[in-house]
Design a protein around this motif. Structure first.
Motif, PDB file in Angstrom:
ATOM      1  N   MET A 112       0.847  -1.180   0.000  1.00 30.94           N
ATOM      2  CA  MET A 112       0.000   0.000   0.000  1.00 30.94           C
ATOM      3  C   MET A 112       0.893   1.243   0.000  1.00 30.94           C
ATOM      4  O   MET A 112       1.858   1.324   0.738  1.00 30.94           O
ATOM      5  CB  MET A 112      -0.878  -0.019   1.244  1.00 30.94           C
ATOM      6  N   ILE A 113       0.560   2.192  -0.849  1.00 30.27           N
ATOM      7  CA  ILE A 113       1.348   3.424  -0.909  1.00 30.27           C
ATOM      8  C   ILE A 113       0.727   4.474  -0.003  1.00 30.27           C
ATOM      9  O   ILE A 113      -0.476   4.469   0.232  1.00 30.27           O
ATOM     10  CB  ILE A 113       1.450   3.967  -2.350  1.00 30.27           C
ATOM     11  N   ARG A 114       1.576   5.331   0.504  1.00 29.91           N
ATOM     12  CA  ARG A 114       1.070   6.437   1.310  1.00 29.91           C
ATOM     13  C   ARG A 114       0.475   7.479   0.380  1.00 29.91           C
ATOM     14  O   ARG A 114       1.099   7.905  -0.591  1.00 29.91           O
ATOM     15  CB  ARG A 114       2.194   7.047   2.124  1.00 29.91           C
ATOM     16  N   HIS A 115      -0.733   7.884   0.675  1.00 27.89           N
ATOM     17  CA  HIS A 115      -1.422   8.861  -0.158  1.00 27.89           C
ATOM     18  C   HIS A 115      -0.635  10.163  -0.261  1.00 27.89           C
ATOM     19  O   HIS A 115      -0.531  10.754  -1.331  1.00 27.89           O
ATOM     20  CB  HIS A 115      -2.825   9.122   0.391  1.00 27.89           C
ATOM     21  N   SER A 116      -0.054  10.597   0.848  1.00 29.69           N
ATOM     22  CA  SER A 116       0.678  11.867   0.835  1.00 29.69           C
ATOM     23  C   SER A 116       1.921  11.780  -0.047  1.00 29.69           C
ATOM     24  O   SER A 116       2.276  12.743  -0.722  1.00 29.69           O
ATOM     25  CB  SER A 116       1.073  12.285   2.250  1.00 29.69           C
ATOM     26  N   LEU A 117       2.581  10.616  -0.068  1.00 28.72           N
ATOM     27  CA  LEU A 117       3.757  10.448  -0.914  1.00 28.72           C
ATOM     28  C   LEU A 117       3.367  10.495  -2.384  1.00 28.72           C
ATOM     29  O   LEU A 117       4.035  11.126  -3.198  1.00 28.72           O
ATOM     30  CB  LEU A 117       4.460   9.129  -0.578  1.00 28.72           C
ATOM     31  N   TYR A 118       2.249   9.840  -2.729  1.00 32.20           N
ATOM     32  CA  TYR A 118       1.767   9.886  -4.109  1.00 32.20           C
ATOM     33  C   TYR A 118       1.376  11.318  -4.482  1.00 32.20           C
ATOM     34  O   TYR A 118       1.661  11.781  -5.582  1.00 32.20           O
ATOM     35  CB  TYR A 118       0.591   8.935  -4.311  1.00 32.20           C
ATOM     36  N   SER A 119       0.758  12.039  -3.565  1.00 33.75           N
ATOM     37  CA  SER A 119       0.382  13.435  -3.832  1.00 33.75           C
ATOM     38  C   SER A 119       1.612  14.282  -4.126  1.00 33.75           C
ATOM     39  O   SER A 119       1.598  15.110  -5.040  1.00 33.75           O
ATOM     40  CB  SER A 119      -0.374  14.032  -2.635  1.00 33.75           C
ATOM     41  N   GLU A 120       2.680  14.057  -3.366  1.00 36.43           N
ATOM     42  CA  GLU A 120       3.923  14.783  -3.607  1.00 36.43           C
ATOM     43  C   GLU A 120       4.490  14.437  -4.982  1.00 36.43           C
ATOM     44  O   GLU A 120       5.005  15.304  -5.685  1.00 36.43           O
ATOM     45  CB  GLU A 120       4.949  14.461  -2.524  1.00 36.43           C
ATOM     46  N   TYR A 121       4.377  13.157  -5.368  1.00 35.80           N
ATOM     47  CA  TYR A 121       4.847  12.744  -6.688  1.00 35.80           C
ATOM     48  C   TYR A 121       4.048  13.451  -7.780  1.00 35.80           C
ATOM     49  O   TYR A 121       4.614  13.962  -8.744  1.00 35.80           O
ATOM     50  CB  TYR A 121       4.733  11.225  -6.864  1.00 35.80           C
ATOM     51  N   VAL A 122       2.733  13.494  -7.642  1.00 34.44           N
ATOM     52  CA  VAL A 122       1.885  14.136  -8.655  1.00 34.44           C
ATOM     53  C   VAL A 122       2.238  15.611  -8.784  1.00 34.44           C
ATOM     54  O   VAL A 122       2.348  16.128  -9.898  1.00 34.44           O
ATOM     55  CB  VAL A 122       0.381  13.943  -8.327  1.00 34.44           C
ATOM     56  N   MET A 123       2.464  16.284  -7.672  1.00 35.59           N
ATOM     57  CA  MET A 123       2.836  17.698  -7.732  1.00 35.59           C
ATOM     58  C   MET A 123       4.180  17.885  -8.439  1.00 35.59           C
ATOM     59  O   MET A 123       4.332  18.777  -9.279  1.00 35.59           O
ATOM     60  CB  MET A 123       2.884  18.301  -6.322  1.00 35.59           C
ATOM     61  N   ALA A 124       5.143  17.031  -8.124  1.00 34.15           N
ATOM     62  CA  ALA A 124       6.446  17.110  -8.796  1.00 34.15           C
ATOM     63  C   ALA A 124       6.289  16.806 -10.273  1.00 34.15           C
ATOM     64  O   ALA A 124       6.872  17.474 -11.131  1.00 34.15           O
ATOM     65  CB  ALA A 124       7.432  16.142  -8.147  1.00 34.15           C
ATOM     66  N   ARG A 125       5.486  15.796 -10.600  1.00 34.24           N
ATOM     67  CA  ARG A 125       5.257  15.393 -11.998  1.00 34.24           C
ATOM     68  C   ARG A 125       4.636  16.533 -12.795  1.00 34.24           C
ATOM     69  O   ARG A 125       4.991  16.789 -13.940  1.00 34.24           O
ATOM     70  CB  ARG A 125       4.361  14.155 -12.004  1.00 34.24           C
ATOM     71  N   GLN A 126       3.691  17.233 -12.183  1.00 37.34           N
ATOM     72  CA  GLN A 126       3.056  18.363 -12.856  1.00 37.34           C
ATOM     73  C   GLN A 126       4.053  19.482 -13.105  1.00 37.34           C
ATOM     74  O   GLN A 126       4.040  20.102 -14.171  1.00 37.34           O
ATOM     75  CB  GLN A 126       1.860  18.866 -12.040  1.00 37.34           C
ATOM     76  N   GLN A 127       4.926  19.753 -12.152  1.00 38.79           N
ATOM     77  CA  GLN A 127       5.935  20.794 -12.336  1.00 38.79           C
ATOM     78  C   GLN A 127       6.906  20.405 -13.445  1.00 38.79           C
ATOM     79  O   GLN A 127       7.320  21.248 -14.249  1.00 38.79           O
ATOM     80  CB  GLN A 127       6.685  21.076 -11.039  1.00 38.79           C
ATOM     81  N   ILE A 128       7.269  19.125 -13.509  1.00 37.90           N
ATOM     82  CA  ILE A 128       8.152  18.645 -14.579  1.00 37.90           C
ATOM     83  C   ILE A 128       7.479  18.840 -15.930  1.00 37.90           C
ATOM     84  O   ILE A 128       8.111  19.279 -16.899  1.00 37.90           O
ATOM     85  CB  ILE A 128       8.521  17.169 -14.346  1.00 37.90           C
ATOM     86  N   ALA A 129       6.199  18.530 -16.018  1.00 39.35           N
ATOM     87  CA  ALA A 129       5.459  18.702 -17.274  1.00 39.35           C
ATOM     88  C   ALA A 129       5.398  20.174 -17.669  1.00 39.35           C
ATOM     89  O   ALA A 129       5.601  20.524 -18.837  1.00 39.35           O
ATOM     90  CB  ALA A 129       4.048  18.126 -17.140  1.00 39.35           C
ATOM     91  N   ILE A 130       5.134  21.034 -16.709  1.00 43.03           N
ATOM     92  CA  ILE A 130       5.077  22.477 -16.987  1.00 43.03           C
ATOM     93  C   ILE A 130       6.432  22.968 -17.488  1.00 43.03           C
ATOM     94  O   ILE A 130       6.507  23.698 -18.482  1.00 43.03           O
ATOM     95  CB  ILE A 130       4.637  23.256 -15.731  1.00 43.03           C
ATOM     96  N   ASP A 131       7.500  22.557 -16.804  1.00 43.52           N
ATOM     97  CA  ASP A 131       8.841  22.966 -17.218  1.00 43.52           C
ATOM     98  C   ASP A 131       9.165  22.467 -18.618  1.00 43.52           C
ATOM     99  O   ASP A 131       9.718  23.202 -19.441  1.00 43.52           O
ATOM    100  CB  ASP A 131       9.893  22.453 -16.238  1.00 43.52           C
ATOM    101  N   GLY A 132       8.804  21.216 -18.906  1.00 45.51           N
ATOM    102  CA  GLY A 132       9.071  20.640 -20.227  1.00 45.51           C
ATOM    103  C   GLY A 132       8.290  21.330 -21.324  1.00 45.51           C
ATOM    104  O   GLY A 132       8.823  21.621 -22.400  1.00 45.51           O
ATOM    105  N   LEU A 133       7.033  21.613 -21.073  1.00 50.97           N
ATOM    106  CA  LEU A 133       6.212  22.287 -22.080  1.00 50.97           C
ATOM    107  C   LEU A 133       6.656  23.732 -22.271  1.00 50.97           C
ATOM    108  O   LEU A 133       6.634  24.246 -23.392  1.00 50.97           O
ATOM    109  CB  LEU A 133       4.741  22.220 -21.692  1.00 50.97           C
ATOM    110  N   THR A 134       7.065  24.371 -21.192  1.00 49.79           N
ATOM    111  CA  THR A 134       7.574  25.741 -21.309  1.00 49.79           C
ATOM    112  C   THR A 134       8.821  25.762 -22.184  1.00 49.79           C
ATOM    113  O   THR A 134       8.949  26.616 -23.080  1.00 49.79           O
ATOM    114  CB  THR A 134       7.891  26.317 -19.917  1.00 49.79           C
ATOM    115  N   LEU A 135       9.716  24.827 -21.955  1.00 51.61           N
ATOM    116  CA  LEU A 135      10.917  24.736 -22.773  1.00 51.61           C
ATOM    117  C   LEU A 135      10.558  24.477 -24.233  1.00 51.61           C
ATOM    118  O   LEU A 135      11.105  25.096 -25.142  1.00 51.61           O
ATOM    119  CB  LEU A 135      11.834  23.629 -22.250  1.00 51.61           C
ATOM    120  N   PHE A 136       9.615  23.574 -24.474  1.00 50.55           N
ATOM    121  CA  PHE A 136       9.175  23.261 -25.839  1.00 50.55           C
ATOM    122  C   PHE A 136       8.642  24.508 -26.538  1.00 50.55           C
ATOM    123  O   PHE A 136       9.003  24.798 -27.675  1.00 50.55           O
ATOM    124  CB  PHE A 136       8.102  22.174 -25.808  1.00 50.55           C
ATOM    125  N   VAL A 137       7.808  25.262 -25.864  1.00 51.52           N
ATOM    126  CA  VAL A 137       7.231  26.472 -26.462  1.00 51.52           C
ATOM    127  C   VAL A 137       8.326  27.495 -26.726  1.00 51.52           C
ATOM    128  O   VAL A 137       8.354  28.136 -27.775  1.00 51.52           O
ATOM    129  CB  VAL A 137       6.125  27.056 -25.549  1.00 51.52           C
TER     130      VAL A 137
END
Length: 71
Positions: A1-26
């Motif tokens: 079982m995964i800790r919900h808070s750890l997964y939430s932190e991953y999702v937030m980091a993942r979203q920031q990575i996506a934003i950074d990647g798309l910003t660079l692409f643009v």
């Protein structure tokens, strides 16, 4: 079982990575692009607190959740 808070932190980091990647692409204004490649490894400062196994697990859950929400 995964800790919900750890997964939430991953999702937030993942979203920031996506934003950074798309910003660079643009900013680069590439004519031909087959998708943004994200650094989803512990070497990425935003993901350094996770092991590669956790990243792989969370990425699988993230993709499943995203598909469920957006099809």
């Amino acid at each position: 079982m995964i800790r919900h808070s750890l997964y939430s932190e991953y999702v937030m980091a993942r979203q920031q990575i996506a934003i950074d990647g798309l910003t660079l692409f643009v900013e680069l204004e590439l004519d031909q692009h087959e998708g943004v490649n994200y650094d989803l490894t512990p070497s990425n400062p935003l993901l350094s607190k996770f092991t590669q196994t956790e990243i792989d697990l969370f990425e699988e859950i993230f993709k499943r959740d995203t598909t469920a929400m957006f099809g």
